[in-house]
Scaffold this active site. Structure first.
Site, PDB file in Angstrom:
ATOM      1  N   TRP A  12     -20.134  -7.041 -45.022  1.00  0.00           N
ATOM      2  CA  TRP A  12     -20.113  -8.439 -45.461  1.00  0.00           C
ATOM      3  C   TRP A  12     -21.416  -8.741 -46.188  1.00  0.00           C
ATOM      4  CZ3 TRP A  12     -23.572 -12.415 -44.321  1.00  0.00           C
ATOM      5  CH2 TRP A  12     -23.242 -13.653 -44.879  1.00  0.00           C
ATOM      6  N   HIS A  16     -13.980 -18.147 -42.337  1.00  0.00           N
ATOM      7  CA  HIS A  16     -14.358 -17.848 -43.714  1.00  0.00           C
ATOM      8  C   HIS A  16     -13.372 -18.340 -44.759  1.00  0.00           C
ATOM      9  CE1 HIS A  16     -17.522 -14.477 -42.890  1.00  0.00           C
ATOM     10  NE2 HIS A  16     -17.770 -15.593 -42.232  1.00  0.00           N
ATOM     11  N   ASP A  73     -16.672 -13.215 -33.314  1.00  0.00           N
ATOM     12  CA  ASP A  73     -17.828 -13.534 -34.159  1.00  0.00           C
ATOM     13  C   ASP A  73     -18.177 -15.009 -33.997  1.00  0.00           C
ATOM     14  OD1 ASP A  73     -19.820 -13.721 -35.994  1.00  0.00           O
ATOM     15  OD2 ASP A  73     -18.588 -13.334 -37.750  1.00  0.00           O
TER      16      ASP A  73
END
Length: 394
Positions: free
Chosen positions: A179, A254, A318
């Site tokens: 990422w 995201h 996460d």
């Protein structure tokens, strides 16, 4: 009559064998992210700071300041969580003090491998492409300066080797997830060229096949400091993953606030060999709150279980919340994800599917609503008892 016996009988009336469900649940590893334990600071230097669109809010006492402290805290968390686990590391969490990222090696993570063997957990890995002087202007793998791109390419290549080392030593494949936070704060004139540079960098990073390692790429809608344009968008990485047979990572935070990753899993699964999930809880955007047992979490689990995607989807967490106890945050979030998987496994999916295929939408709705109040908690209690962890945390 015991709570589990009541639940077992209730689910048997629906054609669900709870013993088979418990056995299946105990084969699903959840990858626990190490960075909840120290607010994404790492151990490269004494007082590291965050950058690159990464922010952890709050300063509750107890942040780990060394790798040993972090491992101790993770061990405490794992002792309260039933079921198999992996630990997801970023490159900044090894024995890397004074070691720049383009020269890290497996030996810098040997202490993690030794600990993982002792604790009987797997390890996953992430190159760290933020919080570094060569990422200070918001560009890494898409940087116009070839030498800076080269630095980060080398870092990612080294990261893949470390991931392969994890996989070989622990006898289970390690996922290495890339990422980057590359982008612009204001509206760009040229959206294409940075993406072409990113593609060239990724082509070099992934040019050499490597065993015991699963390569993944992760998109993001935007970040702090790159609000107007993100080089590694969802469309970019979805295309790249399909074209290059890589795992595509879907992070729950995201995307646009009205998007959910549960809606994307089945569609993407048709076109990729592997997927990686970063399960988080966005409140406004990528705010990474501790995972709750909410509708979306259950929906994510249902999409994986209903469609038989456990061999294809790697499940990880996460979030990083510095406003609460960091160990308890791991415990709450990971237990909730395993509860969601249990709820999904307890569905009489074949019956639901048959009803839908027969266009009996009334029965489908009725069953789905009734399932919400089925006694899954009795099965959860039994699972916790068998795994020798607390049934309740209060």
């Amino acid at each position: 009559m015991a709570t589990y016996d009541i639940a077992k009988e209730a689910y048997a009336n629906l054609g669900v064998d709870t013993e088979k469900v418990l056995a299946k649940l105990d084969t699903i590893p959840i990858s626990i992210h190490c960075w909840q334990g120290d607010d994404v600071r790492g151990f490269e230097q004494e007082n590291s700071t965050l950058s690159g669109g990464i922010r952890s809010t709050g300063n509750y006492p107890g942040r780990a300041s060394t790798a040993d402290e972090l491992r101790t805290n993770l061990a405490k968390a794992i002792s309260q969580i039933p079921g198999p686990a992996k630990i997801n590391l970023h490159a900044i969490y090894g024995d890397v003090k004074g070691i720049d990222r383009n020269i890290i090696e497996p030996k810098h993570f040997k202490s993690w491998v030794d600990w993982a063997k002792y604790k009987k957990v797997g390890l996953d890995f992430n190159p760290t492409l933020f919080a570094h002087e060569k990422a200070s202007d918001g560009m890494t793998l898409s940087h116009p300066d070839k030498s800076i791109r080269g630095f980060w390419i080398d870092h990612c290549k080294r990261s893949r080797e470390i991931s392969a080392y994890f996989g070989k030593e622990l006898e289970q494949d390690s996922v290495c997830n890339v990422w980057i936070g590359d982008g612009f704060k204001d509206v760009p004139a040229d959206r294409l060229t940075p993406r072409m540079r990113l593609k060239e960098s990724l082509d070099e990073i992934f040019s050499k096949p490597i065993s015991h390692n699963i390569d993944a790429v992760e998109s993001k809608l935007f970040g702090i400091g790159v609000e107007s344009y993100t080089v590694g968008s969802h469309e970019f990485y979805m295309g790249y993953a399909v074209a290059n047979n890589l795992a595509l990572c879907l992070d729950a935070g995201h995307f646009h606030p009205t998007e959910v990753i549960s809606e994307k899993i089945s569609a993407i699964s048709i076109f990729v060999e592997k997927m990686l999930l970063h399960v988080s809880r966005p409140v406004r955007w990528d705010s990474d709150h501790v995972v709750l047992l909410d509708t979306e979490l259950v929906a994510i689990a249902q999409e994986i279980i209903r469609h038989g995607l456990l061999d294809k989807v790697h499940i990880g967490l996460d979030f990083f919340d510095g406003s609460i106890d960091r160990v308890i945050a791991w415990v709450i979030g990971t237990r909730n994800l395993r509860k969601a998987l249990l709820i999904a496994l307890l569905e009489p999916y074949e019956t639901l599917q048959k009803t839908e295929h027969e266009f009996d939408f009334t029965k489908r709705l009725l069953m789905m609503e009734e399932l919400k109040t089925m006694p899954w908690q009795g099965v959860w209690e039994e699972y916790c008892k068998r795994k020798d962890v607390p049934v309740s945390l209060i």
